[in-house]
Scaffold this active site. Structure first.
Site, PDB file in Angstrom:
ATOM      1  N   VAL A  92      63.868  37.657 -50.340  1.00  0.00           N
ATOM      2  CA  VAL A  92      64.582  38.410 -49.289  1.00  0.00           C
ATOM      3  C   VAL A  92      63.619  38.718 -48.141  1.00  0.00           C
ATOM      4  CG1 VAL A  92      65.749  40.571 -48.746  1.00  0.00           C
ATOM      5  CG2 VAL A  92      66.269  39.381 -50.880  1.00  0.00           C
ATOM      6  N   ASP A 117      52.489  42.621 -48.149  1.00  0.00           N
ATOM      7  CA  ASP A 117      52.726  42.703 -49.597  1.00  0.00           C
ATOM      8  C   ASP A 117      51.430  43.154 -50.268  1.00  0.00           C
ATOM      9  OD1 ASP A 117      55.038  40.926 -51.543  1.00  0.00           O
ATOM     10  OD2 ASP A 117      53.355  42.073 -52.387  1.00  0.00           O
ATOM     11  N   LYS A 177      49.989  36.279 -53.359  1.00  0.00           N
ATOM     12  CA  LYS A 177      51.112  35.784 -52.528  1.00  0.00           C
ATOM     13  C   LYS A 177      50.667  35.671 -51.068  1.00  0.00           C
ATOM     14  CE  LYS A 177      55.472  37.429 -54.566  1.00  0.00           C
ATOM     15  NZ  LYS A 177      56.568  38.398 -54.367  1.00  0.00           N
ATOM     16  N   THR A 181      68.381  45.531 -52.240  1.00  0.00           N
ATOM     17  CA  THR A 181      69.646  46.016 -52.804  1.00  0.00           C
ATOM     18  C   THR A 181      69.359  47.283 -53.597  1.00  0.00           C
ATOM     19  OG1 THR A 181      70.432  43.750 -52.968  1.00  0.00           O
ATOM     20  CG2 THR A 181      71.571  45.383 -54.314  1.00  0.00           C
ATOM     21  N   GLU A 199      71.262  42.633 -47.598  1.00  0.00           N
ATOM     22  CA  GLU A 199      71.236  41.177 -47.375  1.00  0.00           C
ATOM     23  C   GLU A 199      72.352  40.540 -48.201  1.00  0.00           C
ATOM     24  OE1 GLU A 199      69.756  40.531 -51.428  1.00  0.00           O
ATOM     25  OE2 GLU A 199      70.483  39.042 -50.002  1.00  0.00           O
ATOM     26  N   LEU A 259      72.036  37.054 -49.056  1.00  0.00           N
ATOM     27  CA  LEU A 259      71.419  35.724 -49.123  1.00  0.00           C
ATOM     28  C   LEU A 259      71.614  35.130 -50.514  1.00  0.00           C
ATOM     29  CD1 LEU A 259      67.969  36.583 -47.453  1.00  0.00           C
ATOM     30  CD2 LEU A 259      70.134  36.013 -46.328  1.00  0.00           C
ATOM     31  N   LYS A 308      77.528  46.183 -50.135  1.00  0.00           N
ATOM     32  CA  LYS A 308      76.706  45.170 -50.823  1.00  0.00           C
ATOM     33  C   LYS A 308      77.132  45.039 -52.288  1.00  0.00           C
ATOM     34  CE  LYS A 308      73.259  42.624 -52.162  1.00  0.00           C
ATOM     35  NZ  LYS A 308      73.120  41.205 -51.845  1.00  0.00           N
ATOM     36  N   CYS A 339      70.851  38.594 -58.933  1.00  0.00           N
ATOM     37  CA  CYS A 339      71.717  39.600 -58.296  1.00  0.00           C
ATOM     38  C   CYS A 339      72.960  39.964 -59.102  1.00  0.00           C
ATOM     39  CB  CYS A 339      72.138  39.108 -56.917  1.00  0.00           C
ATOM     40  SG  CYS A 339      70.753  38.984 -55.811  1.00  0.00           S
TER      41      CYS A 339
HETATM   42  C1  UDX Z   1      74.328  36.058 -54.982  1.00  0.00           C
HETATM   43  C2  UDX Z   1      75.301  36.387 -53.857  1.00  0.00           C
HETATM   44  O1  UDX Z   1      76.099  35.221 -53.595  1.00  0.00           O
HETATM   45  C3  UDX Z   1      74.546  36.781 -52.597  1.00  0.00           C
HETATM   46  O2  UDX Z   1      75.443  37.153 -51.585  1.00  0.00           O
HETATM   47  C4  UDX Z   1      73.618  37.953 -52.934  1.00  0.00           C
HETATM   48  O3  UDX Z   1      72.891  38.362 -51.793  1.00  0.00           O
HETATM   49  C5  UDX Z   1      72.670  37.553 -54.044  1.00  0.00           C
HETATM   50  O4  UDX Z   1      73.418  37.144 -55.206  1.00  0.00           O
HETATM   51  P1  UDX Z   1      72.819  34.075 -55.789  1.00  0.00           P
HETATM   52  O5  UDX Z   1      72.818  34.862 -57.058  1.00  0.00           O
HETATM   53  O6  UDX Z   1      71.528  33.651 -55.203  1.00  0.00           O
HETATM   54  O7  UDX Z   1      73.594  34.923 -54.620  1.00  0.00           O
HETATM   55  O8  UDX Z   1      73.665  32.733 -56.031  1.00  0.00           O
HETATM   56  P2  UDX Z   1      75.228  32.429 -56.058  1.00  0.00           P
HETATM   57  O9  UDX Z   1      75.408  31.168 -55.306  1.00  0.00           O
HETATM   58  O10 UDX Z   1      76.007  33.604 -55.672  1.00  0.00           O
HETATM   59  O11 UDX Z   1      75.496  32.082 -57.630  1.00  0.00           O
HETATM   60  C6  UDX Z   1      75.340  33.103 -58.579  1.00  0.00           C
HETATM   61  C7  UDX Z   1      75.760  32.526 -59.941  1.00  0.00           C
HETATM   62  O12 UDX Z   1      77.172  32.295 -59.953  1.00  0.00           O
HETATM   63  C8  UDX Z   1      75.095  31.182 -60.279  1.00  0.00           C
HETATM   64  O13 UDX Z   1      74.761  31.164 -61.664  1.00  0.00           O
HETATM   65  C9  UDX Z   1      76.204  30.172 -60.000  1.00  0.00           C
HETATM   66  O14 UDX Z   1      76.083  29.007 -60.800  1.00  0.00           O
HETATM   67  C10 UDX Z   1      77.438  30.971 -60.391  1.00  0.00           C
HETATM   68  N1  UDX Z   1      78.654  30.515 -59.724  1.00  0.00           N
HETATM   69  C11 UDX Z   1      78.745  30.614 -58.375  1.00  0.00           C
HETATM   70  C12 UDX Z   1      79.695  30.014 -60.493  1.00  0.00           C
HETATM   71  O15 UDX Z   1      79.604  29.923 -61.719  1.00  0.00           O
HETATM   72  N2  UDX Z   1      80.838  29.625 -59.874  1.00  0.00           N
HETATM   73  C13 UDX Z   1      80.981  29.700 -58.514  1.00  0.00           C
HETATM   74  O16 UDX Z   1      82.029  29.310 -58.013  1.00  0.00           O
HETATM   75  C14 UDX Z   1      79.899  30.202 -57.738  1.00  0.00           C
END
Ligand code: UDX
Length: 442
Positions: free
Chosen positions: A12, A31, A36, A122, A152, A154, A208, A264
């Site tokens: 992030v 940091d 890092k 978060t 965020e 992201l 969020k 997340c």
């Molecule tokens: C998530 C949120 O999308 C993002 O907005 C927040 O800031 C951080 O957490 P992230 O965890 O990085 O992002 O990935 P994401 O693409 O959301 O996928 C999360 C999990 O859900 C993954 O294991 C993915 O495989 C799964 N997933 C996602 C599904 O099983 N089906 C889907 O349709 C979408």
């Protein structure tokens, strides 16, 4: 142009810091982790994030982006300070805020003039008030500052895109002055007519959690519908295609799979459910999504065992995909963790391949045989399990898979392989909610 400090250089802080420097501001990413910072100063990026390398390189070259462990000075020199440190899941689902509180104290101790303090990490709803209190406790009386919650959204693997082209920017603050400062920080987005949501601190924090918990709920919902499709021989792809055509539902986050993972969704759903219980409420939908998600991961293990006639002991199982999703090396809460643990517990021999997550998984499970490509992983396997939807698995030559395996048995938890081809080649296979499954033929 403003002088902006990001404290925390995880995905992030680093992505957001590099993104804000791309808007033309002077950014310092600070940091306490000197390894890092040393990597970053050597031009290396400590995390895998598509597009991050050249975003950082471009702005370092332009002299707008630097890195330091001197957090105090980075705070003193800044107009705006972003808190972007980790808030991992602590005991009973609560977020561990110790790093955030420590940074708040450091900010208080180093306030040498008016600044805007902005939390991007978060943090549970109500944390903003605590951060304010800590800064007020440690700062010199006559110095003023304002606070903003700027969560965020992201996604790992697309964080750079999500930062530079966000669906919305949420700014939670009671201060008009701080709002104006933040509008200047995000001016390029504002000019691009990106929706800017101006609200209170706690509402921004709630947006969020409510967003992430809803996305997790949506995934658990479609996973349960897929499981029911398994039982009534319906096709989840056709179901989600038709559902997604309804603008109110949208096709996004409607893909069934082995259960969501990542840094997340698991953390945020537990945190908001835990907060509700502390307030005397129960978020039955969110708690249901959490339970359904763990069930989904367990169900994938049962599916593999079923394909191996109920017993995997002594069998060689190839796992393709270890990361919690494609385009990342992150294995946090990945479905692969549950799968490997269960297979090893049942005395299976586990081989695995992931384009970039082998190393991270080998720290958790050194006893697994990590391969350098999918061909080596499936060679001699009694069953193959696809857990991450990497593009290279979509394009596998199934003839070759069949030749290399001890027997053509396969579980596709991401529904990425062509069923007709699997049928034609006589695979015994299963997936998540796709009709025409030929579970028992071999
Ligand atoms: C998530 C949120 O999308 C993002 O907005 C927040 O800031 C951080 O957490 P992230 O965890 O990085 O992002 O990935 P994401 O693409 O959301 O996928 C999360 C999990 O859900 C993954 O294991 C993915 O495989 C799964 N997933 C996602 C599904 O099983 N089906 C889907 O349709 C979408």
């Amino acid at each position: 142009m403003k002088k902006i400090t990001f404290i925390g250089t995880g995905y992030v802080g680093l992505v957001s810091g590099a993104g804000v420097s791309d808007f033309g501001h002077n950014v310092i990413c600070a940091d306490i982790a000197s390894d890092k910072i040393d990597q970053l100063l050597d031009g290396e990026i400590p995390i895998y994030e598509p597009g991050l390398n050249n975003l950082v390189e471009r702005n370092v070259k332009a002299g707008r982006l630097t890195f330091t462990t001197a957090v105090d000075k980075a705070i003193q020199d800044a107009d705006v300070i972003f808190i972007a440190v980790g808030t991992p899941q602590g005991e009973n689902g609560n977020a561990d805020l110790s790093a955030v509180y420590k940074v708040a104290e450091t900010i208080g101790n180093n306030l040498n003039g008016y600044k805007v303090v902005c939390t991007k990490s978060t943090v549970p709803i109500g944390t903003g008030a605590q951060i304010l209190q800590i800064i007020n406790q440690y700062k010199s009386n006559e110095i003023e500052f304002d606070y903003v919650s700027n969560p965020e959204f992201l996604r790992e693997g697309s964080a750079v895109k999500d930062f530079l082209w966000p669906d919305r920017v949420v700014l939670g603050t009671p201060s008009e002055k701080a709002y104006e400062v933040m509008m200047d920080v995000y001016r390029p987005l504002f000019i691009n007519e990106t929706p800017i949501v101006k609200t209170s601190i706690q509402t921004a924090e709630m947006i969020k959690y409510a967003s992430n918990a809803f996305l997790a709920l949506k995934i658990s919902y479609i996973n349960e519908i897929a499981n029911l499709c398994d039982e009534v021989d319906a096709d989840i792809h056709e179901v989600t295609k038709a559902m997604g055509s309804d603008g109110r539902i949208s096709p996004k986050f409607l893909h069934p799979g082995p259960g969501y993972g990542g840094s997340c969704f698991p953390k945020d759903t537990n945190a908001i459910a835990s907060l509700a219980r502390q307030k005397g409420l129960t978020l039955r939908t969110v708690e249901g999504a959490i339970k359904a998600n763990q069930y989904q991961k367990d169900r994938m293990v049962d599916k593999v065992k079923h394909l191996c006639n109920g017993d995997v002991s002594g069998k060689t199982i190839a796992i393709l995909g270890l990361a919690f999703k494609q385009e990342t090396d992150d294995i946090r809460d990945s479905a692969a963790l549950d799968m490997i643990k269960a297979l090893l517990k049942s005395n299976a021999v586990v081989k695995a391949y992931d384009p970039i997550a082998n190393k991270n998984m080998s720290i958790k499970f050194p006893e697994v045989n990590y391969c350098l490509n999918w061909e080596a992983a499936v060679e001699g396997a009694d069953a193959t399990v696809i857990l991450t939807e990497w593009r290279e698995f979509r394009g596998m030559d199934l003839n070759k898979v069949k030749e290399l395996m001890h027997q053509p048995v396969l579980l596709d938890t991401r529904n990425i392989l062509p069923i007709k081809e699997l049928n034609r080649l006589g695979f015994k296979y299963d997936n998540v909610g796709r009709k025409g499954i030929n579970k028992d033929a071999l």
